[in-house]
Design an enzyme around this catalytic site. Structure first.
Site, short mmCIF file in Angstrom:
data_model
loop_
_atom_site.label_atom_id
_atom_site.label_comp_id
_atom_site.label_asym_id
_atom_site.label_seq_id
_atom_site.Cartn_x
_atom_site.Cartn_y
_atom_site.Cartn_z
N GLY A 1 0.81 -1.21 0.00
CA GLY A 1 0.00 0.00 0.00
C GLY A 1 0.85 1.27 0.00
N SER B 1 -4.04 6.98 13.72
CA SER B 1 -4.35 8.17 12.93
C SER B 1 -4.76 9.30 13.85
CB SER B 1 -5.52 7.83 11.99
OG SER B 1 -6.08 8.99 11.45
N TYR C 1 -14.61 4.38 10.68
CA TYR C 1 -13.17 4.18 10.47
C TYR C 1 -12.39 4.60 11.71
CZ TYR C 1 -8.43 5.45 9.02
OH TYR C 1 -7.06 5.59 8.96
N LYS D 1 -9.93 2.48 14.62
CA LYS D 1 -8.58 2.83 15.10
C LYS D 1 -8.56 2.89 16.63
CE LYS D 1 -6.34 3.15 11.25
NZ LYS D 1 -5.38 2.10 10.90
P1 NAD Z 1 -3.44 1.67 1.59
O1 NAD Z 1 -4.84 1.27 1.34
O2 NAD Z 1 -2.65 2.25 0.49
O3 NAD Z 1 -2.63 0.41 2.17
C1 NAD Z 1 -3.24 -0.58 2.97
C2 NAD Z 1 -2.83 -1.93 2.42
O4 NAD Z 1 -3.39 -2.95 3.23
C3 NAD Z 1 -3.31 -2.16 0.99
O5 NAD Z 1 -2.23 -2.62 0.21
C4 NAD Z 1 -4.39 -3.24 1.14
O6 NAD Z 1 -4.44 -4.07 0.01
C5 NAD Z 1 -3.93 -3.96 2.40
N1 NAD Z 1 -4.99 -4.62 3.17
C6 NAD Z 1 -6.14 -4.06 3.65
N2 NAD Z 1 -6.85 -4.98 4.32
C7 NAD Z 1 -6.15 -6.14 4.28
C8 NAD Z 1 -6.35 -7.45 4.80
N3 NAD Z 1 -7.47 -7.78 5.48
N4 NAD Z 1 -5.41 -8.39 4.57
C9 NAD Z 1 -4.29 -8.10 3.88
N5 NAD Z 1 -4.04 -6.88 3.36
C10 NAD Z 1 -4.96 -5.91 3.55
O7 NAD Z 1 -3.47 2.65 2.84
P2 NAD Z 1 -2.31 3.58 3.44
O8 NAD Z 1 -2.64 4.99 3.11
O9 NAD Z 1 -0.97 3.06 3.09
O10 NAD Z 1 -2.59 3.39 4.99
C11 NAD Z 1 -1.85 2.46 5.77
C12 NAD Z 1 -2.34 2.52 7.19
O11 NAD Z 1 -2.18 3.85 7.69
C13 NAD Z 1 -3.82 2.18 7.37
O12 NAD Z 1 -3.95 1.44 8.59
C14 NAD Z 1 -4.48 3.53 7.49
O13 NAD Z 1 -5.68 3.45 8.23
C15 NAD Z 1 -3.42 4.31 8.23
N6 NAD Z 1 -3.53 5.77 8.01
C16 NAD Z 1 -3.49 6.26 6.73
C17 NAD Z 1 -3.63 7.62 6.51
C18 NAD Z 1 -3.60 8.20 5.11
O14 NAD Z 1 -3.99 9.36 4.93
N7 NAD Z 1 -3.15 7.48 4.10
C19 NAD Z 1 -3.78 8.51 7.62
C20 NAD Z 1 -3.79 7.96 8.90
C21 NAD Z 1 -3.66 6.59 9.10
C1 UD1 Z 2 -9.40 12.83 6.25
C2 UD1 Z 2 -10.28 12.01 7.15
C3 UD1 Z 2 -9.45 11.45 8.28
C4 UD1 Z 2 -8.28 10.66 7.73
C5 UD1 Z 2 -7.46 11.57 6.82
C6 UD1 Z 2 -6.30 10.88 6.18
C7 UD1 Z 2 -12.52 13.01 6.96
C8 UD1 Z 2 -13.57 13.81 7.65
N1 UD1 Z 2 -11.37 12.83 7.65
O1 UD1 Z 2 -8.86 13.88 7.02
O2 UD1 Z 2 -10.24 10.61 9.11
O3 UD1 Z 2 -7.46 10.20 8.79
O4 UD1 Z 2 -8.32 12.06 5.77
O5 UD1 Z 2 -6.74 9.89 5.28
O6 UD1 Z 2 -12.69 12.52 5.85
N2 UD1 Z 2 -10.43 19.41 1.08
C9 UD1 Z 2 -10.95 20.25 0.11
N3 UD1 Z 2 -11.28 19.70 -1.10
C10 UD1 Z 2 -11.13 18.37 -1.38
C11 UD1 Z 2 -10.58 17.53 -0.38
C12 UD1 Z 2 -10.27 18.07 0.85
O7 UD1 Z 2 -11.11 21.44 0.33
O8 UD1 Z 2 -11.46 17.94 -2.50
C13 UD1 Z 2 -10.03 20.00 2.38
C14 UD1 Z 2 -10.74 19.43 3.59
O9 UD1 Z 2 -11.90 20.15 3.87
C15 UD1 Z 2 -9.65 19.62 4.67
C16 UD1 Z 2 -8.33 19.45 3.89
O10 UD1 Z 2 -8.65 19.69 2.53
O11 UD1 Z 2 -9.68 20.92 5.18
C17 UD1 Z 2 -7.73 18.06 4.01
O12 UD1 Z 2 -8.73 17.10 3.67
P1 UD1 Z 2 -8.39 15.54 3.56
O13 UD1 Z 2 -7.20 15.34 2.70
O14 UD1 Z 2 -9.64 14.82 3.19
O15 UD1 Z 2 -7.93 15.14 5.05
P2 UD1 Z 2 -8.70 15.32 6.44
O16 UD1 Z 2 -10.04 15.89 6.27
O17 UD1 Z 2 -7.77 16.02 7.36
#
Ligand code: NAD
Ligand code: UD1
Length: 346
Positions: free
Chosen positions: A14, A128, A152, A156
């Site tokens: 991922g 997160s 979601y 967490k």
């Molecule tokens: P992603 O979807 O790119 O990666 C997650 C990976 O896990 C994927 O490759 C998916 O195929 C795999 N996966 C999901 N469920 C599975 C299962 N049951 N068995 C095996 N593989 C499985 O997401 P990411 O952005 O890399 O996020 C990674 C972690 O970080 C997640 O736990 C997410 O909740 C957390 N997180 C992400 C963000 C963000 O903005 N990207 C923010 C805060 C926390």
């Molecule tokens: C979102 C999720 C949060 C998650 C995080 C990372 C919600 C309410 N929260 O956070 O749970 O952990 O992503 O995956 O979905 N924005 C725009 N236009 C867009 C998209 C976003 O103006 O098309 C603004 C939003 O209002 C915000 C900022 O950009 O102010 C960031 O948005 P986003 O990237 O979705 O992240 P979060 O809302 O912080």
């Protein structure tokens, strides 16, 4: 424990997992990826091989398949697990709460059981900033009140609680780092790996990138009447490579002693508004990117940014890349995407 740690990386294909694999290999760890590719692509493993200079061993499995997971642990014998695998789309979690709880919480329970059964003592867990719900004030410290505003976020919180219960169990040998990410963005500077959103991106940076590439007509700026410096929402965007390096630091901190539980924010401590992100991306692209102001998105808070001091103290880590590097790297990745098998499908 092995001199050279073997790390099982769930969700290693991922977005954040793939960048972490690169940093782990560069730091001298042995890595084994586990993924079911439900939100990633198999060709990412080839890109990882290119970046790491060697094939990355992997097992395709769903964490919910306990027999397969146990067999994987028996074969790989990991010293540590970094657990990324989860579903992460907030809106989808509201529509499909059972699927989110089953996959995220159920997958984590199966993983923790396998770790316990196979004597694997080190865990780094992807949490997160969503666990702070609608924050009362910024910067957010780790002792701020917790709460979730969607399923979601609930998953967490539940997973954090389960890990803490295990840490507190009599005789438990578990050592765990719970890492609360703020807003991960950007891509590897090679342009070979990055974020692969499915359908219309919910998050700001991939939406801006797709608009810059001409795949979307314009960005909707959700709300310009927040009590922030320009009225748009403020977030703590952290470069995904900085984030990946924090996982290496967390593993070392667990391995080298100290507290059995680490819970830290991973952010930069700087907030950027939506308009500032669009401006930074425009600088990277070299032209303006179309955007319009629309109503607030329900559930959004005005600002959310971290106090990153504890992570620096406990992990000896702090973010070093700024928003310009983040946008330049995201743009390089976005431009390369049209050459991949994924371009037509996602
Ligand atoms: P992603 O979807 O790119 O990666 C997650 C990976 O896990 C994927 O490759 C998916 O195929 C795999 N996966 C999901 N469920 C599975 C299962 N049951 N068995 C095996 N593989 C499985 O997401 P990411 O952005 O890399 O996020 C990674 C972690 O970080 C997640 O736990 C997410 O909740 C957390 N997180 C992400 C963000 C963000 O903005 N990207 C923010 C805060 C926390
Ligand atoms: C979102 C999720 C949060 C998650 C995080 C990372 C919600 C309410 N929260 O956070 O749970 O952990 O992503 O995956 O979905 N924005 C725009 N236009 C867009 C998209 C976003 O103006 O098309 C603004 C939003 O209002 C915000 C900022 O950009 O102010 C960031 O948005 P986003 O990237 O979705 O992240 P979060 O809302 O912080």
């Amino acid at each position: 424990m092995a001199e050279r740690m073997k790390v099982l990386v769930t969700g290693g294909a991922g977005y954040i997992g793939s960048h972490t694999v690169v940093e782990l290999v560069a730091a001298g760890f042995d890595v084994h990826v586990v993924d079911n590719f439900c939100n990633s692509e198999r060709w990412i493993l080839q890109r990882l091989a290119t970046l790491c200079g060697r094939e990355i061993p992997h097992t395709e499995l769903n964490l919910l398949d306990e027999a397969a997971l146990q067999a994987c642990f028996a074969a790989v014998k990991p010293d540590a697990v970094i657990h990324f695998a989860a579903l992460k789309a907030v809106g989808e979690s509201v529509q499909q709460p059972l699927r989110y709880h089953r996959n995220n919480v159920g997958g984590t329970l199966a993983l923790l059981q396998a770790m316990q059964d196979h004597g694997c003592q080190h865990l780094v867990f992807s949490s997160s900033a969503t666990v702070y719900g609608n924050p009362e004030s910024c910067p957010i410290r780790e002792d701020a009140p917790l709460g979730a505003t969607n399923p979601y976020g609930q998953t967490k919180l539940v997973m954090e609680h389960v890990i803490r219960d295990l840490l507190a169990a009599p005789g438990s040998l578990l050592r765990a780092a719970i890492l609360r990410y703020f807003n991960p963005a950007g891509a590897h500077e090679s342009g070979l790996i990055g974020e692969l959103p499915r359908g219309v991106p919910n998050n700001l940076v991939p939406f801006v990138a797709q608009t810059a590439a001409g795949l979307r007509a314009e960005i909707s700026v959700f709300g310009d009447d927040y009590p922030t410096r320009d009225g748009t929402g403020v977030r703590d965007y952290i470069h995904v490579v900085d984030l990946a390096q924090a996982h290496v630091a967390a593993l070392r901190a667990l391995r080298d002693g100290g507290d059995r539980e680490i819970t830290v924010n991973l952010g930069t401590g700087n907030g950027f508004s939506v308009l500032e992100v669009i401006e930074a991306f425009s600088r990277a692209v070299g032209r303006p990117i179309p955007h319009k102001r629309v109503a607030r998105r329900p559930g959004d808070s005005a600002e959310c940014w971290a106090d990153p001091a504890l992570a620096e103290k406990v992990l000896g880590w702090k973010a070093s890349r700024g928003v310009d590097a983040m946008c330049a790297d995201a743009w390089r990745w976005q431009q390369g995407l049209s050459d991949t098998p994924t371009a037509a499908r996602r």
